[in-house]
Design a protein around this motif. Structure first.
Motif, PDB file in Angstrom:
ATOM      1  N   VAL A  47      17.160  17.808   3.254  1.00 26.40           N
ATOM      2  CA  VAL A  47      16.681  19.199   2.777  1.00 26.40           C
ATOM      3  C   VAL A  47      15.491  19.741   3.816  1.00 26.40           C
ATOM      4  CG1 VAL A  47      15.711  20.773   0.887  1.00 26.40           C
ATOM      5  CG2 VAL A  47      17.554  18.880   0.497  1.00 26.40           C
ATOM      6  N   HIS A  48      14.547  19.012   3.960  1.00 24.55           N
ATOM      7  CA  HIS A  48      13.323  19.365   4.723  1.00 24.55           C
ATOM      8  C   HIS A  48      13.265  18.920   6.335  1.00 24.55           C
ATOM      9  CE1 HIS A  48      11.437  20.774   0.963  1.00 24.55           C
ATOM     10  NE2 HIS A  48      11.853  19.661   0.266  1.00 24.55           N
ATOM     11  N   GLY A  49      14.208  18.385   6.561  1.00 30.20           N
ATOM     12  CA  GLY A  49      14.143  17.951   8.114  1.00 30.20           C
ATOM     13  C   GLY A  49      12.903  17.102   8.352  1.00 30.20           C
ATOM     14  N   HIS A  50      12.492  16.466   7.200  1.00 28.99           N
ATOM     15  CA  HIS A  50      11.279  15.796   7.675  1.00 28.99           C
ATOM     16  C   HIS A  50      11.809  14.164   8.073  1.00 28.99           C
ATOM     17  CE1 HIS A  50       7.641  13.153   6.344  1.00 28.99           C
ATOM     18  NE2 HIS A  50       7.085  14.248   6.665  1.00 28.99           N
ATOM     19  N   ALA A  51      10.949  13.411   8.793  1.00 29.09           N
ATOM     20  CA  ALA A  51      11.213  11.960   9.349  1.00 29.09           C
ATOM     21  C   ALA A  51      11.282  10.956   7.979  1.00 29.09           C
ATOM     22  CB  ALA A  51      10.511  11.561  10.285  1.00 29.09           C
ATOM     23  N   GLY A  52      10.699  11.298   6.928  1.00 21.41           N
ATOM     24  CA  GLY A  52      10.495  10.277   5.656  1.00 21.41           C
ATOM     25  C   GLY A  52       9.611   9.313   6.018  1.00 21.41           C
ATOM     26  N   PHE A  53       9.777   8.263   5.252  1.00 17.14           N
ATOM     27  CA  PHE A  53       8.502   7.390   5.082  1.00 17.14           C
ATOM     28  C   PHE A  53       9.072   6.004   5.001  1.00 17.14           C
ATOM     29  CE2 PHE A  53       6.247  10.824   3.464  1.00 17.14           C
ATOM     30  CZ  PHE A  53       5.027  10.835   3.887  1.00 17.14           C
ATOM     31  N   ASP A  54       8.661   5.010   5.777  1.00 17.43           N
ATOM     32  CA  ASP A  54       9.186   3.579   5.921  1.00 17.43           C
ATOM     33  C   ASP A  54       8.411   2.935   4.480  1.00 17.43           C
ATOM     34  OD1 ASP A  54       9.476   1.052   6.225  1.00 17.43           O
ATOM     35  OD2 ASP A  54       9.139   1.163   8.333  1.00 17.43           O
ATOM     36  N   PRO A  55       9.327   2.768   3.637  1.00 16.19           N
ATOM     37  CA  PRO A  55       8.751   2.078   2.583  1.00 16.19           C
ATOM     38  C   PRO A  55       7.794   0.896   2.571  1.00 16.19           C
ATOM     39  CG  PRO A  55      11.069   1.962   2.348  1.00 16.19           C
ATOM     40  CD  PRO A  55      10.707   2.677   3.433  1.00 16.19           C
ATOM     41  N   GLU A  56       8.423  -0.218   3.453  1.00 15.91           N
ATOM     42  CA  GLU A  56       7.561  -1.417   3.684  1.00 15.91           C
ATOM     43  C   GLU A  56       6.299  -1.045   4.382  1.00 15.91           C
ATOM     44  OE1 GLU A  56       9.797  -4.579   5.264  1.00 15.91           O
ATOM     45  OE2 GLU A  56      11.483  -3.911   3.969  1.00 15.91           O
ATOM     46  N   LYS A  57       6.326  -0.374   5.470  1.00 15.81           N
ATOM     47  CA  LYS A  57       5.016   0.096   6.405  1.00 15.81           C
ATOM     48  C   LYS A  57       4.135   0.633   5.323  1.00 15.81           C
ATOM     49  CE  LYS A  57       4.124   2.133  10.556  1.00 15.81           C
ATOM     50  NZ  LYS A  57       3.751   3.584  10.330  1.00 15.81           N
ATOM     51  N   LEU A  58       4.421   1.612   4.815  1.00  9.37           N
ATOM     52  CA  LEU A  58       3.700   2.426   3.793  1.00  9.37           C
ATOM     53  C   LEU A  58       3.004   1.560   2.801  1.00  9.37           C
ATOM     54  CD1 LEU A  58       2.328   5.121   2.863  1.00  9.37           C
ATOM     55  CD2 LEU A  58       4.421   5.385   1.180  1.00  9.37           C
ATOM     56  N   ALA A  59       3.720   0.589   2.160  1.00 10.28           N
ATOM     57  CA  ALA A  59       3.183  -0.353   0.979  1.00 10.28           C
ATOM     58  C   ALA A  59       2.425  -1.112   1.593  1.00 10.28           C
ATOM     59  CB  ALA A  59       4.540  -0.996   0.323  1.00 10.28           C
ATOM     60  N   ASP A  60       2.534  -1.942   2.831  1.00  6.91           N
ATOM     61  CA  ASP A  60       1.632  -2.696   3.503  1.00  6.91           C
ATOM     62  C   ASP A  60       0.501  -2.215   3.879  1.00  6.91           C
ATOM     63  OD1 ASP A  60       3.540  -4.965   2.930  1.00  6.91           O
ATOM     64  OD2 ASP A  60       4.135  -4.871   4.952  1.00  6.91           O
ATOM     65  N   GLU A  61       0.372  -0.960   4.275  1.00  7.98           N
ATOM     66  CA  GLU A  61      -0.768  -0.176   4.970  1.00  7.98           C
ATOM     67  C   GLU A  61      -1.597  -0.013   3.566  1.00  7.98           C
ATOM     68  OE1 GLU A  61       0.669   2.378   8.418  1.00  7.98           O
ATOM     69  OE2 GLU A  61       0.515   3.361   6.628  1.00  7.98           O
ATOM     70  N   MET A  62      -1.322   0.204   2.599  1.00  6.73           N
ATOM     71  CA  MET A  62      -1.877   0.916   1.236  1.00  6.73           C
ATOM     72  C   MET A  62      -2.495  -0.576   0.605  1.00  6.73           C
ATOM     73  SD  MET A  62       0.101   3.883  -0.327  1.00  6.73           S
ATOM     74  CE  MET A  62      -1.100   4.243  -1.620  1.00  6.73           C
ATOM     75  N   LEU A  63      -1.683  -1.413   0.849  1.00  9.53           N
ATOM     76  CA  LEU A  63      -1.976  -2.929   0.111  1.00  9.53           C
ATOM     77  C   LEU A  63      -3.128  -3.327   0.973  1.00  9.53           C
ATOM     78  CD1 LEU A  63       1.234  -4.532  -0.739  1.00  9.53           C
ATOM     79  CD2 LEU A  63      -0.382  -3.975  -2.464  1.00  9.53           C
ATOM     80  N   GLU A  64      -3.089  -3.331   2.206  1.00 11.09           N
ATOM     81  CA  GLU A  64      -4.351  -3.861   2.958  1.00 11.09           C
ATOM     82  C   GLU A  64      -5.532  -2.839   2.970  1.00 11.09           C
ATOM     83  OE1 GLU A  64      -2.883  -4.521   7.259  1.00 11.09           O
ATOM     84  OE2 GLU A  64      -4.936  -4.259   7.785  1.00 11.09           O
ATOM     85  N   GLN A  65      -5.313  -1.525   3.104  1.00  8.92           N
ATOM     86  CA  GLN A  65      -6.505  -0.684   3.311  1.00  8.92           C
ATOM     87  C   GLN A  65      -6.940  -0.332   1.908  1.00  8.92           C
ATOM     88  OE1 GLN A  65      -5.094   2.710   5.620  1.00  8.92           O
ATOM     89  NE2 GLN A  65      -4.443   1.040   7.132  1.00  8.92           N
ATOM     90  N   LEU A  66      -6.260  -0.288   1.007  1.00  4.77           N
ATOM     91  CA  LEU A  66      -6.903   0.416  -0.261  1.00  4.77           C
ATOM     92  C   LEU A  66      -6.977  -0.876  -1.461  1.00  4.77           C
ATOM     93  CD1 LEU A  66      -4.583   3.473  -0.404  1.00  4.77           C
ATOM     94  CD2 LEU A  66      -7.080   3.491   0.298  1.00  4.77           C
ATOM     95  N   ALA A  67      -6.099  -1.743  -1.702  1.00  2.00           N
ATOM     96  CA  ALA A  67      -5.997  -2.518  -2.657  1.00  2.00           C
ATOM     97  C   ALA A  67      -7.181  -3.359  -3.021  1.00  2.00           C
ATOM     98  CB  ALA A  67      -4.735  -3.230  -2.666  1.00  2.00           C
ATOM     99  N   PRO A  68      -7.962  -3.891  -1.857  1.00  2.56           N
ATOM    100  CA  PRO A  68      -8.949  -4.841  -1.912  1.00  2.56           C
ATOM    101  C   PRO A  68     -10.184  -4.114  -2.796  1.00  2.56           C
ATOM    102  CG  PRO A  68      -8.090  -4.987  -0.159  1.00  2.56           C
ATOM    103  CD  PRO A  68      -7.397  -4.021  -0.570  1.00  2.56           C
ATOM    104  N   ARG A  69     -10.192  -2.715  -2.235  1.00  4.45           N
ATOM    105  CA  ARG A  69     -11.432  -2.111  -2.878  1.00  4.45           C
ATOM    106  C   ARG A  69     -10.937  -1.496  -4.274  1.00  4.45           C
ATOM    107  NH1 ARG A  69     -14.376   2.306   0.177  1.00  4.45           N
ATOM    108  NH2 ARG A  69     -15.859   1.984  -1.988  1.00  4.45           N
ATOM    109  N   LEU A  70      -9.992  -1.099  -4.439  1.00  9.23           N
ATOM    110  CA  LEU A  70      -9.480  -0.281  -5.963  1.00  9.23           C
ATOM    111  C   LEU A  70      -9.715  -1.403  -6.959  1.00  9.23           C
ATOM    112  CD1 LEU A  70      -6.266   1.602  -4.947  1.00  9.23           C
ATOM    113  CD2 LEU A  70      -8.675   2.585  -5.772  1.00  9.23           C
TER     114      LEU A  70
END
Ligand code: GDP
Ligand code: IMO
Ligand code: MG
Length: 427
Positions: A174-197
């Protein structure tokens, strides 16, 4: 001790943050129950300005435990940045508790919010583009990601992957956007945010109940406001949560029987950001004066706020929708220079007078204001801290509003500073 709710009665930015700061002085816990970082709550303490988006406004007091309830949607990187900014300025955020059940605003929510608004063109809502609507939509569709999920990497990866199946389709087709790679996004968030949250996530329901059981005073802080409520506001020009007081019960996990004090916060005039009907809107030099004197620009989006006269129809409806027990009026000082002040006491819809908000949106669009006029006081209020220091015309304006609203005014603010307010007692 009573549990209290502080709720906005207009379209947001009434000064909830600063009123909560006043009431929090006598509370041990302040709990946010809905919304996300679409909120911007400003406090001015000793001339220093703090703009809060997610952290409850009681955080500046050492004796207050700030709690982000299950009804809030949290953008984790914004939360961590807010904690860092506050700690850098000497505010201890270590007591903060974020509900395990609070949903995350994910990067794809923010992108979808922007793309949806762009696609709507002239019919756009004028959102804050923070991803709030898409995050609440996922929550209702059972495709949301909760704080507890980020503590369990496999669960988190699976939740993100499930959420992205249809969203990637939508983004790409619908929007012509590239979308998100689920594994890459999840891994980045787990690495960068989870330890502090991890250190902040907890059982907010249990913690709130323990405070109530100890008979402590707990304050529930609403974001946005009554007429941005997804059910009771000017739909579709609303936010995607329920700011009304009843939702404090849902968004924090307490029964409705705990609340004794429900404070409706109202500006001495009205503002609105974004699109949607505004019966008392001013398009003249008085509207500009309110913007200038009231510094009516969004706390975090910087957008110019639309301005208008005080609207007693909205206020009365707000009393009904929230069960208000008292009113706090803010920004009375902004009206200091006016010769005449108008108050909308009713709406005229095709010759019929309404004292409450018309039920149908099409009637609201047709409504014209019925005004009463009061003389201005033309004196500076910024130093007033006692009711007997108020010029008689300023007190008459407050009493006029009180009479029109039908609920006692207990607090009047005359400047942004922590001490710039006066209390009114029963007369
Ligand atoms: P909130 O979202 O309801 O917390 O309100 P905002 O912080 O977005 O907007 C209210 C603005 O008005 C902030 O800039 C406050 O510092 C300011 N403010 C609050 N109360 C008063 C007041 O009584 N007088 C004046 N002049 N400014 C006020
Ligand atoms: P505080 O808590 C004023 C408005 C937006 C838009 C509509 C939907 O500071 O009072 P959203 O991003 O929530 O999907 O936008 O709601 N809005 C606010 N207006 N104050 C706010 O928060 C707002 N939060 C959202 O401008 O019209
Ligand atoms: Mg605000």
């Amino acid at each position: 001790m009573p549990a209290s709710i502080a709720v906005g009665t207009q379209w947001g930015d009434e000064g909830k943050g600063r009123v909560v700061d006043v009431v929090a002085k006598e509370s041990t816990m302040v709990v946010r129950y809905q919304g996300g970082h679409n909120a911007g709550h400003t406090l001015v303490v000793d001339g220093e300005r703090f703009a809060l988006q997610l952290i409850p406004s009681g955080v500046l007091y050492d004796h207050v435990t700030p709690v982000i309830g299950n009804g809030v949607v949290v953008e984790p990187s914004v939360l961590l940045a807010e904690i860092d900014t506050l700690e850098h300025r000497g505010v201890d955020c270590s007591r903060l508790v974020v509900s395990s059940h609070a949903h995350l605003v994910m990067p794809y929510h923010q992108v979808l919010d922007e793309l949806n608004e762009a696609r709507l063109g002239d019919a756009k809502i004028g959102t804050t583009m923070r991803g709030i609507g898409p995050a609440y939509a996922d929550r209702a569709s059972r495709l949301g990601v909760r704080m507890e999920h980020i503590l369990e990497p496999d669960v988190f990866r699976a939740r993100v992957a499930a959420a992205l199946i249809d969203k990637n389709h939508l983004l790409r087709e619908v929007h012509g956007h590239a979308g998100f790679d689920p594994e890459k996004l999840a891994d980045e968030m787990l690495e960068q945010l989870a330890p502090r949250l991890r250190e902040y996530i907890g059982d907010s329901v249990g913690i709130v109940h323990e405070a109530l059981d100890r008979d402590e005073r707990v304050l529930f802080e609403g974001a946005q406001a009554t007429f941005l409520d997804v059910d009771h506001g000017t739909y579709p020009y609303v936010t995607s949560s329920n700011p009304v007081a009843g939702f404090a019960s849902v968004g924090a996990g307490v029964g409705p029987n705990v609340f004794e004090q429900i404070i409706g916060i109202t500006k001495a005039y009205v503002t609105r950001v974004g699109m949607g009907p505004f019966v008392c809107e001013l398009h003249d030099e008085i509207g500009d004066l309110l913007v200038d004197r009231g510094k009516e620009f969004g706390t975090n989006t910087g957008r110019r706020r639309r301005t208008g006269w005080f609207d007693a129809v909205m206020a009365r409806q707000s009393v009904r929708l929230n069960g208000l027990t008292e009113i706090a009026i803010t920004k009375l000082d902004v009206l200091d220079t006016l010769e005449t002040i108008r108050v909308c006491v009713g709406y005229n819809v095709e010759g019929i007078e309404h004292r409450y908000m018309p039920d149908r949106f099409s009637d609201l669009e047709k409504a014209t204001p019925i005004y009463a006029e009061l003389p201005g006081w033309r004196e500076e209020l910024s130093g007033v801290t006692e009711v007997d220091q108020l010029p008689p015309r300023a007190l008459a304006y407050v009493k006029f509003l009180e009479n029109e609203i039908g609920v006692p005014v207990r607090l009047v603010c005359v400047g942004p500073g922590r001490e710039q307010y006066l209390r009114l007692t029963a007369s």
